[in-house]
Design a protein around this motif. Structure first.
Motif, mmCIF file in Angstrom:
data_model
loop_
_atom_site.group_PDB
_atom_site.id
_atom_site.type_symbol
_atom_site.label_atom_id
_atom_site.label_comp_id
_atom_site.label_asym_id
_atom_site.label_seq_id
_atom_site.Cartn_x
_atom_site.Cartn_y
_atom_site.Cartn_z
ATOM 1 N N LEU A 268 -2.800 -7.429 -10.817
ATOM 2 C CA LEU A 268 -1.607 -6.704 -11.257
ATOM 3 C C LEU A 268 -0.615 -7.629 -11.948
ATOM 4 C CD1 LEU A 268 -0.991 -4.429 -8.144
ATOM 5 C CD2 LEU A 268 -1.620 -3.673 -10.436
ATOM 6 N N ARG B 97 2.141 -0.570 -0.789
ATOM 7 C CA ARG B 97 3.004 -1.549 -0.139
ATOM 8 C C ARG B 97 4.306 -1.722 -0.932
ATOM 9 N NH1 ARG B 97 -1.067 -5.408 0.622
ATOM 10 N NH2 ARG B 97 -1.687 -4.519 2.605
ATOM 11 N N ARG B 98 4.153 -1.844 -2.254
ATOM 12 C CA ARG B 98 5.349 -1.991 -3.090
ATOM 13 C C ARG B 98 6.242 -0.765 -2.996
ATOM 14 N NH1 ARG B 98 3.955 -4.769 -8.827
ATOM 15 N NH2 ARG B 98 2.560 -6.323 -7.998
ATOM 16 N N GLU C 223 -1.941 -2.318 -2.324
ATOM 17 C CA GLU C 223 -0.850 -3.146 -2.836
ATOM 18 C C GLU C 223 0.231 -2.275 -3.487
ATOM 19 O OE1 GLU C 223 0.174 -6.053 -2.491
ATOM 20 O OE2 GLU C 223 1.642 -6.179 -4.105
ATOM 21 N N LEU C 224 -0.202 -1.268 -4.217
ATOM 22 C CA LEU C 224 0.776 -0.365 -4.842
ATOM 23 C C LEU C 224 1.600 0.360 -3.777
ATOM 24 C CD1 LEU C 224 -1.304 1.360 -7.647
ATOM 25 C CD2 LEU C 224 0.352 -0.479 -7.880
ATOM 26 N N ALA D 161 -6.167 -8.349 -5.691
ATOM 27 C CA ALA D 161 -5.489 -7.160 -6.218
ATOM 28 C C ALA D 161 -4.108 -7.528 -6.769
ATOM 29 C CB ALA D 161 -5.363 -6.099 -5.133
ATOM 30 N N VAL D 162 -3.387 -8.377 -6.037
ATOM 31 C CA VAL D 162 -2.074 -8.823 -6.514
ATOM 32 C C VAL D 162 -2.238 -9.569 -7.832
ATOM 33 C CG1 VAL D 162 -0.131 -10.355 -6.059
ATOM 34 C CG2 VAL D 162 -1.097 -8.984 -4.207
ATOM 35 N N ASP E 247 -8.044 -2.230 -2.451
ATOM 36 C CA ASP E 247 -7.000 -3.246 -2.295
ATOM 37 C C ASP E 247 -5.827 -2.976 -3.225
ATOM 38 O OD1 ASP E 247 -8.052 -4.683 -0.315
ATOM 39 O OD2 ASP E 247 -8.836 -6.323 -1.548
ATOM 40 N N GLU E 248 -6.172 -2.564 -4.425
ATOM 41 C CA GLU E 248 -5.111 -2.379 -5.396
ATOM 42 C C GLU E 248 -4.215 -1.204 -5.011
ATOM 43 O OE1 GLU E 248 -5.557 -3.669 -9.678
ATOM 44 O OE2 GLU E 248 -5.618 -1.499 -9.880
ATOM 45 N N GLU F 84 7.025 0.661 -14.903
ATOM 46 C CA GLU F 84 6.050 -0.424 -15.022
ATOM 47 C C GLU F 84 4.631 0.098 -14.789
ATOM 48 O OE1 GLU F 84 6.597 -3.667 -12.271
ATOM 49 O OE2 GLU F 84 4.708 -4.595 -12.884
ATOM 50 N N MET F 85 4.463 0.888 -13.752
ATOM 51 C CA MET F 85 3.120 1.351 -13.414
ATOM 52 C C MET F 85 2.587 2.377 -14.418
ATOM 53 S SD MET F 85 2.052 -0.408 -11.058
ATOM 54 C CE MET F 85 3.023 -1.847 -10.694
ATOM 55 N N ILE G 100 -1.535 2.751 -14.725
ATOM 56 C CA ILE G 100 -1.955 2.899 -13.334
ATOM 57 C C ILE G 100 -1.458 4.225 -12.764
ATOM 58 C CG2 ILE G 100 -1.617 1.971 -11.005
ATOM 59 C CD1 ILE G 100 -1.516 -0.825 -12.339
ATOM 60 N N LEU G 101 -0.205 4.492 -12.999
ATOM 61 C CA LEU G 101 0.391 5.721 -12.483
ATOM 62 C C LEU G 101 0.139 6.853 -13.473
ATOM 63 C CD1 LEU G 101 2.173 7.021 -10.309
ATOM 64 C CD2 LEU G 101 4.151 6.356 -11.658
ATOM 65 N N ARG H 79 -1.540 12.358 -21.688
ATOM 66 C CA ARG H 79 -1.029 11.018 -21.967
ATOM 67 C C ARG H 79 -1.317 10.629 -23.412
ATOM 68 N NH1 ARG H 79 -0.036 7.743 -17.589
ATOM 69 N NH2 ARG H 79 -0.758 5.910 -18.691
ATOM 70 N N ARG I 117 8.094 -0.732 0.193
ATOM 71 C CA ARG I 117 9.179 -1.711 0.209
ATOM 72 C C ARG I 117 10.428 -1.144 -0.457
ATOM 73 N NH1 ARG I 117 5.727 -5.939 -0.642
ATOM 74 N NH2 ARG I 117 5.962 -5.742 -2.871
ATOM 75 N N ARG J 70 -5.389 -0.158 -19.690
ATOM 76 C CA ARG J 70 -4.234 -0.895 -19.166
ATOM 77 C C ARG J 70 -3.675 -1.843 -20.220
ATOM 78 N NH1 ARG J 70 -4.924 -2.478 -12.857
ATOM 79 N NH2 ARG J 70 -5.356 -0.380 -12.122
ATOM 80 N N GLU K 127 3.884 -0.859 -24.486
ATOM 81 C CA GLU K 127 5.173 -1.112 -23.849
ATOM 82 C C GLU K 127 5.902 -2.262 -24.561
ATOM 83 O OE1 GLU K 127 6.547 0.329 -21.376
ATOM 84 O OE2 GLU K 127 7.795 -1.090 -20.254
ATOM 85 N N MET L 126 -7.219 -8.586 -1.338
ATOM 86 C CA MET L 126 -5.776 -8.369 -1.355
ATOM 87 C C MET L 126 -5.092 -9.338 -2.337
ATOM 88 S SD MET L 126 -2.843 -7.421 -0.380
ATOM 89 C CE MET L 126 -1.399 -8.361 -0.795
ATOM 90 N N GLY M 76 6.901 -10.632 1.109
ATOM 91 C CA GLY M 76 7.438 -9.324 0.740
ATOM 92 C C GLY M 76 7.122 -8.954 -0.697
#
Lengths: 630, 107
Positions: free
Chosen positions: A8, B90-91, B87-88, A4-5, B83-84, B30-31, B36-37, A262, B94, A206, A213, A1, A49
């Motif tokens: 990102l 979860r965001r 996390e996504l 993973a954060v 996990d990733e 962003e994603m 990712i998205l 894409r 939120r 990525r 971007e 976890m 959060g």
């Protein structure tokens, strides 16, 4: 976890910290501190959060504490103080930091493998062990690479600024190259048993996305499009047992339409920017041609050939020329394609590249020349590093019935010839003839070899070698050809004049002027030159052996004014231990003998290999050239 | 690995406001940029339903009252780990507030 954060957010966090503290190594340490804090507190207090913001905040607090502490002894940190006051992060700032971080990780002062490792670590949030697994190497290797890279960036005082205008293009090219290198390492796993390591492919996509971007320029978007479209074929390009499936045989229904779309989108954005297309955009355009063809037969080969023509003009690399030959073979027939590969067979850059014989084999097969095609497939299989690809090529060869051999074959003939020589001769000739066998094919009948083919193989292997080496290989070749009854095979090759040794020795004194070599190197080179002592004895010198006033050592080495001027600075405060030290401390597992370790710095004695490498890199000469002066 | 995220809603789910639109827009931006998205969209609440039984195919109009929660949005993502994707999600949760997401790996 937490991991993973971290993956990102790492680019954002390290980017903003580097902006704050000005040193990427330090920035990463603070980020790691924050990670440790997260591991301690999240399980007990619950995940915050916004975990990314939490990590950033903790890391920044550490960084700011550090800066305040620094500022107490150093009043010059005005810029940092300024940054601290004007510390409002915006999305734009984040993107900007990401871009700066990419430029930093891919800085030209770093060797390419270090750029790759640092980029994956800082921007992809990968750990050393993960990177090592992806590149099939040891964790220690990556750890060292990353540490060396950070040190090099600090030593060269590489700042966290965007490159200035006149070097921007070159710096961006380096970033693109690193991203594409990562992609290809994942997509076309160069070695090992798997054909793909999807983790790296994803990572590169990525990175490409982040880059597009932050810097939406035509070549960046071109690279992104190229990677998306290539990745769209990931599922279709290997069969059930992992064997590669060539593009024209792939089931196009398995191409990932989402990725293709894409890719097209990135391509359109690039086109809207206008300007002449660069190499990535052209490659992407070629990929688009393939993606647009509903079936292999409907591929617009004429369009692909014209794109390759443009690409060859921009980047005339042998691999691009080979791809063009393949496209020409499709657009204008196998004969035209095969003709274009002829030049390439003499190119040293391709001499171990399995796709050259593989492409030729395909073209030969389409021309109905089964036997030469079979031999090219065998050669390709022998050269392929990847197990799945090797098996695939061997199967293609096995699928063609072997023709009646017209007389003796090259491989067995070489073996028989070598068996009849003395051991020493066989060893020496063997080196030459093994190369020849790989280049021309084990199973090629001697009768079919042509002098031109032989000349190309020899030139591609040793064309750039010193005359003495060239002549040695030529002698071996001629001896074999005479024995085999084909003395004509060596006819197109001529001996080269060997320069008198004196000429080579005359130059070295000046070869390093203007190389900007480090003080240690200059001292070593001058000492070798002035003392005329063997390299190993000079490297074995200890500080306590030197008599600086008398300009000689207790081991009988003497020198003159240039060395004498350089030695005091080299020695510094040291009183004993090796005179010439390597740049880094040895790993604990590889502790050298005590006599080779500097008691002052803990560094080891400079090795012959390293000294030789540095000299060669700086001057192109070998150290022994220096010795026989006077 | 790819996952399909479905966000479910029932009659108590509040309608999206401007703040949600802005935050969601930034998140999607962003994603997507990160690769990712891959695809996302909202779904109309009702829709059609097709049922086949033997030779017979029937089409029914929504809404389907027997379902308490219906999917109102989807996202297809490409991630490195479970996990990733968690996390996504979860965001995402939120941002959208109370409710349920379903997370399914695409096989």
């Amino acid at each position: 976890m937490i991991d993973a954060v971290w993956k990102l957010e790492s680019a954002k966090i390290i980017g903003s910290l580097t902006r704050l503290v000005g040193d990427v190594g330090l920035a990463e340490e603070f980020a790691q501190d924050a990670l440790v804090a997260a591991m301690e507190r999240w399980p007990a207090e619950g995940t915050p959060g916004n975990p990314g913001a939490w990590l950033t905040a903790v890391a920044r607090r550490r960084a700011i504490d550090h800066i305040r502490a620094e500022r107490r002894h150093d009043q010059t940190h005005e810029r940092m103080a300024h940054d601290l006051r004007h510390d409002d992060d915006t999305g734009e700032q984040d993107r900007d930091d990401t871009l700066r971080l990419m430029f930093l990780s891919c800085h030209p002062v770093l060797p390419p493998p270090a750029r790759v490792a640092l980029t994956l670590r800082l921007l992809g949030g990968m750990g050393n062990a993960e990177i090592a697994r992806a590149f099939l190497t040891g964790e220690q290797v990556i750890a060292r690479r990353v540490a060396d890279a950070k040190r090099a960036l600090a030593e060269h005082r590489v700042g966290f600024d965007l490159p200035v205008a006149d070097e921007a293009a070159e710096r961006l090219a380096s970033v693109l190259e690193v991203v594409y290198l990562i992609f290809n390492e994942g997509y076309a796993a160069a070695s090992g048993d798997d054909l793909m390591r999807p983790g790296l492919t994803l990572e590169a996509l990525r990175l490409g996305g982040m880059l597009a971007e932050a810097a939406p320029q035509s070549e960046v978007l071109g690279l992104l499009a190229l990677m998306e479209i290539q990745a769209s074929r990931a599922d279709a390009r290997t069969g059930p047992s992992g064997e590669p499936i060539p593009l024209h045989e792939q089931d196009r229904g398995r191409w990932d339409r989402l990725r293709i779309r894409r890719g097209f989108t990135a391509m359109l954005r690039a086109r809207e920017l206008g300007g002449p297309p660069g190499p990535y955009l052209l490659q992407a355009a070629i990929a688009v041609c393939h993606a647009q063809a509903p079936t292999a037969e409907e591929t617009d080969w004429a369009q692909i050939v014209s794109l390759y023509e443009l690409l060859v003009r921009l980047t005339p690399t042998p691999v691009v020329r080979l791809n063009r030959a393949m496209a020409v073979g499709m657009a204008r027939g196998p004969r035209a394609g095969l003709d274009l590969t002829e030049d390439l067979t003499a190119d040293p850059a391709l001499r171990n590249y399995h796709l050259l014989p593989a492409v030729r084999a395909d073209l030969l097969l389409r021309l109905g020349r089964a036997e030469p095609a079979r031999r090219e497939f065998l050669r390709a299989a022998a050269l392929a590093d990847n197990a799945a690809e090797r098996a695939f090529l061997a199967r293609r060869a096995a699928g063609i019935p072997a023709g009646e051999p017209a007389g003796p074959l090259l491989g067995p003939a070489v073996a028989e010839f070598l068996a009849g020589r003395t051991d020493a001769t066989a060893r020496s000739y063997g080196q030459t003839l093994r190369r020849l066998r790989t280049a021309l094919g084990e199973q090629t009948p001697l009768a079919e070899l042509t002098p031109a083919e032989t000349a190309r193989a020899v030139t591609s292997a040793w064309g750039g070698a010193a005359p003495r080496t060239w002549n040695r290989h030529l002698a071996a070749l001629r001896s074999f050809c005479a024995w085999a009854g084909r003395p004509d095979l060596g006819a197109e090759l001529a001996r080269r004049a060997e320069p008198a040794p004196a000429i080579r020795r005359g130059a070295p004194v000046h070869v390093w002027s203007g190389t900007g070599a480090a003080p240690r190197e200059l001292a070593l080179w001058w000492l070798l030159h002035e003392s005329a002592a063997p390299v190993t004895r000079v490297l074995a010198l200890n500080v306590e052996d030197l008599d600086l006033d008398d300009r000689r050592s207790r081991t009988g080495i003497t020198w003159r004014s240039r060395t004498a001027a350089l030695l005091p600075a080299l020695i510094g405060d040291r009183t004993r231990g090796p005179l010439f030290l390597s740049g880094r401390r040895p790993a604990p597992a590889r502790a050298p003998a005590e006599g080779d370790l500097c008691p002052h710095t803990g560094r080891r004695r400079l090795s012959y290999e390293r000294a030789e490498h540095l000299f060669k890199q700086a001057t192109g000469h070998t150290l022994s050239d220096l010795k026989s002066q006077d | 690995m790819r996952y399909l995220l479905l966000s479910l809603a029932d009659e108590n789910t509040p309608a999206p406001d401007e703040r949600l639109f802005a935050e969601m827009g930034a998140f999607i931006q962003e994603m997507s940029a990160k690769g990712i998205l891959l695809a996302t969209g909202g779904l109309e609440p009702g829709g059609l339903r097709m049922t086949s039984s033997g030779e017979e195919v029937t089409v029914t109009d929504g809404p389907f009252t027997e379902a308490k929660e219906v999917a109102v949005g989807f996202a297809l993502v490409e991630v490195r780990s479970e996990d990733e994707v968690l996390e996504l999600a979860r965001r995402f949760r939120r941002i959208v507030g109370d409710g349920v997401s379903e997370i399914r790996r695409v096989q």
